[in-house]
Write a protein that holds these residues in place. Sequence first.
Motif, PDB file in Angstrom:
ATOM      1  N   ASP A  55     -14.648  41.684  33.799  1.00  0.00           N
ATOM      2  CA  ASP A  55     -14.871  40.497  34.474  1.00  0.00           C
ATOM      3  C   ASP A  55     -15.351  39.414  33.522  1.00  0.00           C
ATOM      4  OD1 ASP A  55     -14.269  41.372  36.984  1.00  0.00           O
ATOM      5  OD2 ASP A  55     -16.345  42.172  37.297  1.00  0.00           O
ATOM      6  N   VAL A  56     -16.065  39.954  32.504  1.00  0.00           N
ATOM      7  CA  VAL A  56     -16.234  38.823  31.340  1.00  0.00           C
ATOM      8  C   VAL A  56     -15.251  38.388  30.723  1.00  0.00           C
ATOM      9  CG1 VAL A  56     -17.776  38.714  29.247  1.00  0.00           C
ATOM     10  CG2 VAL A  56     -18.796  40.031  31.066  1.00  0.00           C
ATOM     11  N   VAL A  57     -14.344  39.291  30.340  1.00  0.00           N
ATOM     12  CA  VAL A  57     -13.195  38.830  29.749  1.00  0.00           C
ATOM     13  C   VAL A  57     -12.390  37.647  30.786  1.00  0.00           C
ATOM     14  CG1 VAL A  57     -10.804  39.559  28.955  1.00  0.00           C
ATOM     15  CG2 VAL A  57     -12.816  40.748  28.298  1.00  0.00           C
ATOM     16  N   GLU A  58     -12.389  38.018  31.827  1.00  0.00           N
ATOM     17  CA  GLU A  58     -11.689  37.075  32.926  1.00  0.00           C
ATOM     18  C   GLU A  58     -12.399  35.778  32.625  1.00  0.00           C
ATOM     19  OE1 GLU A  58      -8.940  35.515  35.744  1.00  0.00           O
ATOM     20  OE2 GLU A  58      -8.895  37.414  34.461  1.00  0.00           O
ATOM     21  N   LEU A  59     -13.606  35.749  32.835  1.00  0.00           N
ATOM     22  CA  LEU A  59     -14.299  34.471  32.882  1.00  0.00           C
ATOM     23  C   LEU A  59     -14.522  33.714  31.468  1.00  0.00           C
ATOM     24  CD1 LEU A  59     -17.664  35.433  34.819  1.00  0.00           C
ATOM     25  CD2 LEU A  59     -16.175  33.691  35.532  1.00  0.00           C
ATOM     26  N   ALA A  60     -14.149  34.462  30.153  1.00  0.00           N
ATOM     27  CA  ALA A  60     -14.099  33.954  29.046  1.00  0.00           C
ATOM     28  C   ALA A  60     -12.970  33.052  28.996  1.00  0.00           C
ATOM     29  CB  ALA A  60     -14.217  34.983  28.062  1.00  0.00           C
ATOM     30  N   GLY A 101       0.145  27.679  40.538  1.00  0.00           N
ATOM     31  CA  GLY A 101      -0.789  28.487  39.621  1.00  0.00           C
ATOM     32  C   GLY A 101      -0.433  29.540  39.011  1.00  0.00           C
ATOM     33  N   GLN A 102      -1.140  30.399  38.317  1.00  0.00           N
ATOM     34  CA  GLN A 102      -0.822  31.699  37.853  1.00  0.00           C
ATOM     35  C   GLN A 102      -1.378  32.972  38.803  1.00  0.00           C
ATOM     36  OE1 GLN A 102      -3.804  30.354  34.458  1.00  0.00           O
ATOM     37  NE2 GLN A 102      -2.607  32.159  33.618  1.00  0.00           N
ATOM     38  N   ALA A 103      -0.223  33.640  39.144  1.00  0.00           N
ATOM     39  CA  ALA A 103      -0.304  34.610  40.196  1.00  0.00           C
ATOM     40  C   ALA A 103      -1.039  35.553  39.654  1.00  0.00           C
ATOM     41  CB  ALA A 103       1.115  35.252  40.136  1.00  0.00           C
ATOM     42  N   ASP A 104      -1.407  36.205  38.614  1.00  0.00           N
ATOM     43  CA  ASP A 104      -2.456  37.320  38.243  1.00  0.00           C
ATOM     44  C   ASP A 104      -3.983  36.690  38.470  1.00  0.00           C
ATOM     45  OD1 ASP A 104      -2.396  35.568  36.103  1.00  0.00           O
ATOM     46  OD2 ASP A 104      -2.910  36.947  34.680  1.00  0.00           O
ATOM     47  N   ARG A 105      -4.204  35.338  38.489  1.00  0.00           N
ATOM     48  CA  ARG A 105      -5.587  35.000  38.442  1.00  0.00           C
ATOM     49  C   ARG A 105      -5.960  34.716  39.853  1.00  0.00           C
ATOM     50  NH1 ARG A 105      -7.517  30.712  34.072  1.00  0.00           N
ATOM     51  NH2 ARG A 105      -9.388  31.809  34.753  1.00  0.00           N
ATOM     52  N   ILE A 106      -4.770  34.199  40.644  1.00  0.00           N
ATOM     53  CA  ILE A 106      -5.131  34.043  42.093  1.00  0.00           C
ATOM     54  C   ILE A 106      -5.259  35.322  42.724  1.00  0.00           C
ATOM     55  CG2 ILE A 106      -3.924  33.241  44.138  1.00  0.00           C
ATOM     56  CD1 ILE A 106      -2.681  30.592  42.344  1.00  0.00           C
ATOM     57  N   ASN A 107      -4.163  36.468  42.277  1.00  0.00           N
ATOM     58  CA  ASN A 107      -4.457  37.592  42.840  1.00  0.00           C
ATOM     59  C   ASN A 107      -5.752  38.324  42.607  1.00  0.00           C
ATOM     60  OD1 ASN A 107      -3.903  40.265  44.028  1.00  0.00           O
ATOM     61  ND2 ASN A 107      -2.287  40.785  42.165  1.00  0.00           N
ATOM     62  N   ARG A 108      -6.453  38.274  41.464  1.00  0.00           N
ATOM     63  CA  ARG A 108      -7.412  38.778  40.948  1.00  0.00           C
ATOM     64  C   ARG A 108      -8.553  38.037  41.971  1.00  0.00           C
ATOM     65  NH1 ARG A 108     -10.090  40.796  36.285  1.00  0.00           N
ATOM     66  NH2 ARG A 108     -11.941  41.385  36.839  1.00  0.00           N
ATOM     67  N   GLY A 119     -22.035  46.571  41.248  1.00  0.00           N
ATOM     68  CA  GLY A 119     -21.496  45.276  40.960  1.00  0.00           C
ATOM     69  C   GLY A 119     -22.153  44.547  39.751  1.00  0.00           C
ATOM     70  N   SER A 120     -21.624  43.504  39.310  1.00  0.00           N
ATOM     71  CA  SER A 120     -22.107  42.883  38.284  1.00  0.00           C
ATOM     72  C   SER A 120     -22.363  41.165  38.408  1.00  0.00           C
ATOM     73  CB  SER A 120     -21.130  42.599  36.870  1.00  0.00           C
ATOM     74  OG  SER A 120     -19.963  42.086  37.693  1.00  0.00           O
ATOM     75  N   GLY A 121     -21.981  40.917  39.784  1.00  0.00           N
ATOM     76  CA  GLY A 121     -22.284  39.672  40.217  1.00  0.00           C
ATOM     77  C   GLY A 121     -21.385  38.601  39.528  1.00  0.00           C
ATOM     78  N   LEU A 122     -20.177  39.082  39.342  1.00  0.00           N
ATOM     79  CA  LEU A 122     -19.109  38.237  38.591  1.00  0.00           C
ATOM     80  C   LEU A 122     -17.868  38.275  39.472  1.00  0.00           C
ATOM     81  CD1 LEU A 122     -19.126  39.442  34.819  1.00  0.00           C
ATOM     82  CD2 LEU A 122     -20.120  37.419  35.736  1.00  0.00           C
ATOM     83  N   GLY A 123     -17.678  38.539  40.423  1.00  0.00           N
ATOM     84  CA  GLY A 123     -16.614  38.573  41.384  1.00  0.00           C
ATOM     85  C   GLY A 123     -16.263  37.286  41.894  1.00  0.00           C
ATOM     86  N   LEU A 124     -17.468  36.640  42.594  1.00  0.00           N
ATOM     87  CA  LEU A 124     -17.463  35.305  43.023  1.00  0.00           C
ATOM     88  C   LEU A 124     -17.166  34.458  42.390  1.00  0.00           C
ATOM     89  CD1 LEU A 124     -19.650  35.425  46.312  1.00  0.00           C
ATOM     90  CD2 LEU A 124     -16.948  35.873  45.995  1.00  0.00           C
ATOM     91  N   ALA A 125     -17.889  34.571  40.914  1.00  0.00           N
ATOM     92  CA  ALA A 125     -17.760  33.503  39.864  1.00  0.00           C
ATOM     93  C   ALA A 125     -16.215  33.277  39.512  1.00  0.00           C
ATOM     94  CB  ALA A 125     -18.440  33.769  38.752  1.00  0.00           C
TER      95      ALA A 125
END
Length: 288
Positions: free
Chosen positions: A126-131, A175-182, A242-248
């Motif tokens: 999740d951190v990598v995705e946000l970064a 958009g980017q399919a992988d990011r929308i899918n996530r 959970g980490s609290g990053l899913g909705l972010a």
Amino acid sequence: GGILLAALLGALVARTALAPIVRFTRSTETLTGNLVLSRRLEVEGRDELARLAQSFNATLDALERSVQAQRHLVADASHELRTPISSLRANIQVLGEAERLPAEEQEALRRDIVEELDELTALVGDVVELARGAAPDAAVDDVRLDEIVEQAAHRTRRRGDIRFELGLEPTVVRGQADRINRAVSNLLENARRWNPPEGAVEVTLKDGVLAVRDHGPGFQEADLPFVFDRFYRAENARKLPGSGLGLAIVRQAAEACGGFAEASNAPNGGALLRVSFGEPAGLAATED
């Protein structure tokens, strides 16, 4: 004598005209040589040089916000990583003396370690995705949003006993399919976590807006402004995994596509999350 006087006057005029540009160049060199994000260029007048200084200051504003966001992300991630790492260290130390423990306690300890490793892996992902941020240079393509939602719902059903009521309008977004899918997977997983076993999660896609409504306790009014913030967890969610990053991640993916993410409480109870991944590129043609 006339030629000499003209040359002197020309040099004086040129020097006077170029003096503001020289000062501007020195100021920018000072800022870039010793970067202090709080410093700005002085803006005087309304000429082209003043507009250039305003543009340079706007660039510094954006850079300062970006650096602060990165610092906050690193600080928050470090804080969140400290707990699972400390717990893993303690359990591994106990595992070193496992021969003194009964067999059932050894098995429980191994399960705890595996669960903590899974949690740590998810948190790092999740951190990598946000970064990744908005990733403006990433390739975008036409994405069938309705198919992504349907596939994500199928995967979520396998992870738990849950029913989805799908009302999906064939929709294509850019958009980017992988990011929308996530992002869609995070939305449905959040609904699965809070929805009671006897209820169904209502998922609709209309006019390019994806709405996910569960029948759980909903949001506290004080939590609504912070639902999509990084590492934010409501008081009644802090004891859950959970980490609290899913909705972010959901909001970041939506905004990267030019859309939005909104949270509210449904009129008859439960949470309602509405997400747009930008203006629809069109309605997909349905197969016969």
